[in-house]
Design a protein around this motif. Structure first.
Motif, PDB file in Angstrom:
ATOM      1  N   TYR A 190     -59.017  -5.015  52.477  1.00 54.52           N
ATOM      2  CA  TYR A 190     -59.848  -6.175  52.793  1.00 54.52           C
ATOM      3  C   TYR A 190     -61.242  -6.014  52.193  1.00 54.52           C
ATOM      4  N   GLN A 191     -61.809  -7.143  51.804  1.00 53.61           N
ATOM      5  CA  GLN A 191     -63.222  -7.166  51.411  1.00 53.61           C
ATOM      6  C   GLN A 191     -63.886  -8.409  51.989  1.00 53.61           C
ATOM      7  N   ILE A 192     -65.063  -8.214  52.574  1.00 51.09           N
ATOM      8  CA  ILE A 192     -65.864  -9.309  53.110  1.00 51.09           C
ATOM      9  C   ILE A 192     -67.226  -9.274  52.435  1.00 51.09           C
ATOM     10  N   LYS A 193     -67.678 -10.433  51.960  1.00 55.32           N
ATOM     11  CA  LYS A 193     -69.046 -10.580  51.454  1.00 55.32           C
ATOM     12  C   LYS A 193     -69.673 -11.779  52.164  1.00 55.32           C
ATOM     13  N   SER A 194     -70.760 -11.539  52.871  1.00 56.48           N
ATOM     14  CA  SER A 194     -71.439 -12.616  53.586  1.00 56.48           C
ATOM     15  C   SER A 194     -72.939 -12.529  53.336  1.00 56.48           C
ATOM     16  N   GLY A 195     -73.552 -13.671  53.204  1.00 53.82           N
ATOM     17  CA  GLY A 195     -74.998 -13.733  53.029  1.00 53.82           C
ATOM     18  C   GLY A 195     -75.592 -14.819  53.904  1.00 53.82           C
ATOM     19  N   ARG A 196     -76.818 -14.620  54.332  1.00 51.43           N
ATOM     20  CA  ARG A 196     -77.469 -15.588  55.207  1.00 51.43           C
ATOM     21  C   ARG A 196     -78.958 -15.632  54.904  1.00 51.43           C
ATOM     22  N   MET A 197     -79.518 -16.852  54.815  1.00 42.49           N
ATOM     23  CA  MET A 197     -80.935 -17.027  54.564  1.00 42.49           C
ATOM     24  C   MET A 197     -81.514 -17.969  55.611  1.00 42.49           C
ATOM     25  N   TYR A 198     -82.652 -17.548  56.206  1.00 39.83           N
ATOM     26  CA  TYR A 198     -83.339 -18.341  57.222  1.00 39.83           C
ATOM     27  C   TYR A 198     -84.772 -18.589  56.756  1.00 39.83           C
ATOM     28  N   ASN A 199     -85.190 -19.859  56.785  1.00 39.56           N
ATOM     29  CA  ASN A 199     -86.560 -20.215  56.424  1.00 39.56           C
ATOM     30  C   ASN A 199     -87.131 -21.139  57.491  1.00 39.56           C
ATOM     31  N   ASN A 200     -88.224 -20.704  58.097  1.00 38.28           N
ATOM     32  CA  ASN A 200     -88.923 -21.500  59.095  1.00 38.28           C
ATOM     33  C   ASN A 200     -90.209 -22.029  58.467  1.00 38.28           C
ATOM     34  N   HIS A 201     -90.202 -23.307  58.112  1.00 34.31           N
ATOM     35  CA  HIS A 201     -91.353 -23.897  57.438  1.00 34.31           C
ATOM     36  C   HIS A 201     -92.486 -24.218  58.416  1.00 34.31           C
ATOM     37  N   ALA A 216     -93.737 -20.290  58.742  1.00 35.55           N
ATOM     38  CA  ALA A 216     -93.661 -19.527  57.483  1.00 35.55           C
ATOM     39  C   ALA A 216     -92.892 -18.219  57.617  1.00 35.55           C
ATOM     40  N   ASP A 217     -92.007 -18.103  58.613  1.00 35.61           N
ATOM     41  CA  ASP A 217     -91.154 -16.922  58.736  1.00 35.61           C
ATOM     42  C   ASP A 217     -89.914 -17.096  57.859  1.00 35.61           C
ATOM     43  N   SER A 218     -89.387 -15.970  57.355  1.00 35.02           N
ATOM     44  CA  SER A 218     -88.146 -16.017  56.582  1.00 35.02           C
ATOM     45  C   SER A 218     -87.374 -14.718  56.796  1.00 35.02           C
ATOM     46  N   ILE A 219     -86.053 -14.828  56.786  1.00 37.97           N
ATOM     47  CA  ILE A 219     -85.168 -13.673  56.960  1.00 37.97           C
ATOM     48  C   ILE A 219     -83.984 -13.827  56.015  1.00 37.97           C
ATOM     49  N   GLY A 220     -83.655 -12.783  55.288  1.00 39.91           N
ATOM     50  CA  GLY A 220     -82.481 -12.771  54.429  1.00 39.91           C
ATOM     51  C   GLY A 220     -81.597 -11.586  54.754  1.00 39.91           C
ATOM     52  N   SER A 221     -80.279 -11.807  54.816  1.00 38.89           N
ATOM     53  CA  SER A 221     -79.347 -10.735  55.171  1.00 38.89           C
ATOM     54  C   SER A 221     -78.091 -10.838  54.322  1.00 38.89           C
ATOM     55  N   THR A 222     -77.531  -9.685  53.961  1.00 39.45           N
ATOM     56  CA  THR A 222     -76.242  -9.622  53.283  1.00 39.45           C
ATOM     57  C   THR A 222     -75.367  -8.588  53.972  1.00 39.45           C
ATOM     58  N   LEU A 223     -74.079  -8.833  53.971  1.00 34.66           N
ATOM     59  CA  LEU A 223     -73.103  -7.930  54.581  1.00 34.66           C
ATOM     60  C   LEU A 223     -71.926  -7.776  53.634  1.00 34.66           C
ATOM     61  N   MET A 224     -71.525  -6.530  53.372  1.00 34.99           N
ATOM     62  CA  MET A 224     -70.329  -6.263  52.581  1.00 34.99           C
ATOM     63  C   MET A 224     -69.489  -5.215  53.291  1.00 34.99           C
ATOM     64  N   VAL A 225     -68.198  -5.505  53.439  1.00 26.96           N
ATOM     65  CA  VAL A 225     -67.269  -4.600  54.108  1.00 26.96           C
ATOM     66  C   VAL A 225     -66.049  -4.419  53.219  1.00 26.96           C
ATOM     67  N   ASN A 226     -65.695  -3.173  52.912  1.00 30.56           N
ATOM     68  CA  ASN A 226     -64.474  -2.823  52.185  1.00 30.56           C
ATOM     69  C   ASN A 226     -63.627  -1.926  53.080  1.00 30.56           C
ATOM     70  N   THR A 227     -62.380  -2.325  53.348  1.00 32.78           N
ATOM     71  CA  THR A 227     -61.535  -1.599  54.291  1.00 32.78           C
ATOM     72  C   THR A 227     -60.147  -1.383  53.718  1.00 32.78           C
ATOM     73  N   LEU A 228     -59.654  -0.162  53.833  1.00 24.75           N
ATOM     74  CA  LEU A 228     -58.277   0.187  53.491  1.00 24.75           C
ATOM     75  C   LEU A 228     -57.577   0.634  54.765  1.00 24.75           C
ATOM     76  N   LYS A 229     -56.412   0.045  55.026  1.00 24.51           N
ATOM     77  CA  LYS A 229     -55.682   0.350  56.258  1.00 24.51           C
ATOM     78  C   LYS A 229     -54.200   0.525  55.941  1.00 24.51           C
ATOM     79  N   ILE A 230     -53.613   1.578  56.506  1.00 24.33           N
ATOM     80  CA  ILE A 230     -52.186   1.866  56.324  1.00 24.33           C
ATOM     81  C   ILE A 230     -51.535   1.929  57.704  1.00 24.33           C
ATOM     82  N   GLU A 231     -50.431   1.198  57.873  1.00 22.40           N
ATOM     83  CA  GLU A 231     -49.706   1.175  59.141  1.00 22.40           C
ATOM     84  C   GLU A 231     -48.258   1.585  58.910  1.00 22.40           C
ATOM     85  N   HIS A 232     -47.756   2.413  59.815  1.00 23.27           N
ATOM     86  CA  HIS A 232     -46.351   2.821  59.745  1.00 23.27           C
ATOM     87  C   HIS A 232     -45.781   2.873  61.148  1.00 23.27           C
TER      88      HIS A 232
END
Length: 715
Positions: A310-321, A324-340
């Motif tokens: 699995y791979q997740i890429k998420s980004g978020r931008m907040y601007n308060n006019h 004048a506050d602003s926040i930027g965030s990014t998230l990336m997740v890479n997962t390998l899973k094996i089930e038996h």
């Protein structure tokens, strides 16, 4: 205008592409018999589904079924509420299939990691908790802006939205750090930052969201768990959805699936824009944008083994006019899973997950440049023994938080080793009436160590913790003619070490709180409950429901205080505190599923409500649904009791801010048109139609909003 033309152009292109791929699938008839493997008696009411097409039927009184399957189908999934699920390969269509089912050994608190498609899921009758799942692929769900909005409208949970638009979840009065988030059963720790921001997750790329109240073996001490079940279709398909709303808000999502019964590749991407207002302003002062990308790949080298990436890429931008506050965030997740899964050797899971978050906060009181990294490795193993089982959970996480701030730098590494051992004794049902079903003991141990370096100014001390906890649970059940009743009770103790973000925020607390501490929080948990469900999942009417009473007692309870007029918060220990509550969940479907009723209710009692910020006294969600052919409609009423949040001014003055009781009327109407392998859908969603808007720290919330969603799918 450019964005509108871009989105419309994409919709037109994808529509042509989908239509060009649409073909009639060749169908073949498959017949079979489903029976009790221990008695050889035919089983009526067993559900039979062919994969990956999803075509299904149920067995009659003779236990037989006939099913028109697509040419690409290779697997049959057979289920009955009182028996174990069976997955069999389709081989010779000219011979009637004989499928024997074993009586279900209902585990009190078992995380079923091998589902229909191999994805992790909590089973309603296999956990000692209240469990519910939300199928997010439905067009009505796509009317919501993000996962936080889905949970707020579909469950009796509290989704708190900060003045920056970040959404965090609370179950049973829990702080956001007490919540556990999983992606296909693998924990998402989100590095050194605070709890996962749900506004960064769109429904695209997901199949189901599971909500579990209370703790379980792989999350001891948590007040609740959210498990995101990703889409792995093992088939071909294309989809596109677009959503428009008031205040010039909207989103789009597109998805592509390729695969066969052995291999699957699913890709989805989307973008959303939303706006919020200050109560004293007429213009859109707060702008939020988010992007999402999900990639899921699966491979089945054998009937009992699955490898997933699995791979997740998420980004978020907040601007308060407005300020004048602003926040930027990014998230990336890479997962390998094996089930038996092996009947003789048990079930084994191995996984490794790399999770990264980064961003910049430019707020009036504080500027922060964040870079977090985390690697989680783990395994779970369940070995069945005669009338018993042993289960082991082991995971290790390495977290690196490197933040540069206007008040000082942080460079902190955290090592976290967690181990849980479970021993359960269970028995089959041997007579009429209630019988003790299972007794389970779970012992867990955690070792946590924080190490700073010379770069870290605010947190440069070395801290370590070694704590253990234990839970015990018992269950009983009974089979009635039309329903199964399941009773459970559990008791345990656990602890929570302050997160890196909490330690950081506490170091920046105002001078008036300079003598306050931030130490480990301890919790004693007690819960009793009951579940009831119709035995025939195809009957009409049919029903399901659960009720639970819980009591949590805290020592050194961690409470959050917020800076007035700012999104910044800091935690302090608040002494002892208690919360107890009653939770009910009921659903009834009748008239061949044309009419449905659902009611969710939670009522809480606090020793001191100030110890549980933004937590109401009561929550209820009541809805009536109507399904007539392609038309679906639902009317829902939400009620939330009053809430309180403590803020502190620059002079050190504390103020308790109250939100009054809130009621909301929501209406959702959708229509679907199916043409061969194409599905067209349209939905209208009205939120807060009674216009019960309020203000929190000057920001207008609970505004009345209208949304239009349109979609097209090809499978």
């Amino acid at each position: 205008m450019k964005r509108t033309l871009f989105l419309n152009g994409r919709l037109f292109t994808l529509t042509l592409f989908i239509i060009s791929l649409s073909v009639l699938s060749a169908q073949q008839t498959l017949t079979g018999l489903v029976f009790d493997s221990s008695t050889s008696e035919a089983l009526e009411g067993a559900n039979v589904v062919s994969r990956p097409s999803g075509v299904g039927t149920s067995t009659g009184a003779s236990g037989r079924f006939a099913l028109e399957i697509n040419q690409g189908d290779s697997v049959l999934v057979v289920e009955h509420i009182a028996f174990e699920r069976s997955v069999v390969n389709i081989k010779n269509l000219s011979v009637e299939m004989r499928i024997g089912l074993s009586e279900k050994i209902i585990s009190l608190s078992e995380l079923d990691v091998i589902g229909e498609t191999g994805r992790g899921e909590f089973s309603q009758l296999e956990t000692k908790n209240m469990v519910s799942d939300i199928t997010v692929s439905d067009i009505s769900i796509r009317s919501y802006s993000d996962i936080g909005d889905v949970l707020l409208n579909e469950e009796s949970v509290i989704v708190s939205e900060s003045s920056t638009g970040a959404k965090t979840l609370s179950i049973r009065g829990a702080r956001q750090e007490e919540m556990i988030y999983m992606y296909d059963g693998v924990k998402m720790q989100n590095g050194g930052r605070r709890s996962l921001d749900l506004s960064m997750f769109d429904v695209g790329g997901l199949e189901t969201v599971e909500v579990l109240r209370g703790s379980h073996e792989n999350a001891s001490g948590s007040s609740g768990t959210i498990n995101f079940v990703p889409k792995l279709s093992y088939g071909n398909g294309v989809s596109f959805y677009q959503r428009f709303g008031t205040y010039n808000t909207g989103s789009y999502y597109t998805g592509l699936s390729l695969g066969s019964s052995l291999i699957s590749l699913d890709y989805s991407a989307g973008q959303s824009v939303s706006r919020q207002f200050y109560e004293s302003s007429e213009s859109a002062d707060i702008l939020r944008e988010s992007t999402n990308q999900f990639i899921s790949a699966g491979y089945r080298p054998g009937a009992d083994t699955e490898i997933k990436l699995y791979q997740i890429k998420s980004g978020r931008m907040y601007n308060n006019h407005y300020n004048a506050d602003s926040i930027g965030s990014t998230l990336m997740v890479n997962t390998l899973k094996i089930e038996h899964k092996s009947e003789r050797l048990g079930q084994l899971e191995l996984y490794v997950s790399e999770q990264k978050t980064a961003g910049e906060d430019d707020i009036s009181q504080l500027k922060t440049d964040r870079d977090d990294g985390q690697v989680i490795t783990g395994l779970s193993y369940k070995l069945p023994i005669e009338s018993a089982y042993i289960e082991l959970f082991l995971d290790r996480s390495t977290i690196a938080a490197d933040w540069g701030t206007s008040l000082g730098d942080i460079a902190l590494n955290r090592q976290h080793l967690s181990f849980s051992g479970v021993f359960g004794i269970s028995q089959n049902k041997t007579r009429k009436g209630f019988e003790i079903k299972e007794f389970v003991v779970n012992i867990n141990s955690n070792i946590i160590e924080d190490n700073g370096n010379n770069k870290s100014i605010l947190l440069n001390n070395r801290s370590s913790w070694k704590e253990s906890g234990a839970t015990a649970s018992v269950s009983a059940w009974d089979h009635l003619d039309v329903a199964t009743i399941y009773l459970f009770a559990n008791i345990g103790n656990n602890f929570r070490v302050p997160s890196i973000n909490e330690r950081y925020a506490h170091a920046l607390r105002p001078q008036v709180f300079s003598q306050d501490s931030l130490v480990i929080e301890y919790k004693i948990m007690k819960e009793v409950g009951a579940k009831i469900s119709s035995r025939d999942s195809q009957s009409s009417p049919r029903f399901s429901g659960s009720v639970s009473y819980f009591s949590y007692g805290y020592t050194d309870k961690i409470k959050t205080i917020q800076y007035s007029g700012s999104p910044l918060q800091f935690p302090v220990n608040f002494g002892s505190a208690e919360i107890s509550g009653l939770e009910l969940n009921m659903e009834v479907l009748t008239l061949s599923d044309m009419l449905s009723f659902r009611s969710i209710y939670s009522s809480y009692n606090y020793s001191d409500q100030l110890s549980f910020p933004m937590q109401p006294i009561a929550i209820s969600r009541n809805s009536v649904g109507l399904n007539i052919g392609a038309l679906s409609a639902r009317v829902a009423m939400k009620n939330e009791g009053g809430r309180v949040l403590t803020t502190v001014s620059s002079s050190g003055r504390l103020t308790d801010n109250y939100l009054k009781e809130h009621q909301s009327l929501d209406v959702n109407i959708s229509y679907k048109i199916k043409f061969r392998d194409l599905m067209f859908s349209i939905a209208i969603f009205g939120q807060n139609l009674n216009d019960d808007s309020q203000s929190l720290d000057g920001v207008s919330i609970y505004d009345k909003r209208l949304y239009l969603s349109m979609g097209i799918e090809w499978k």
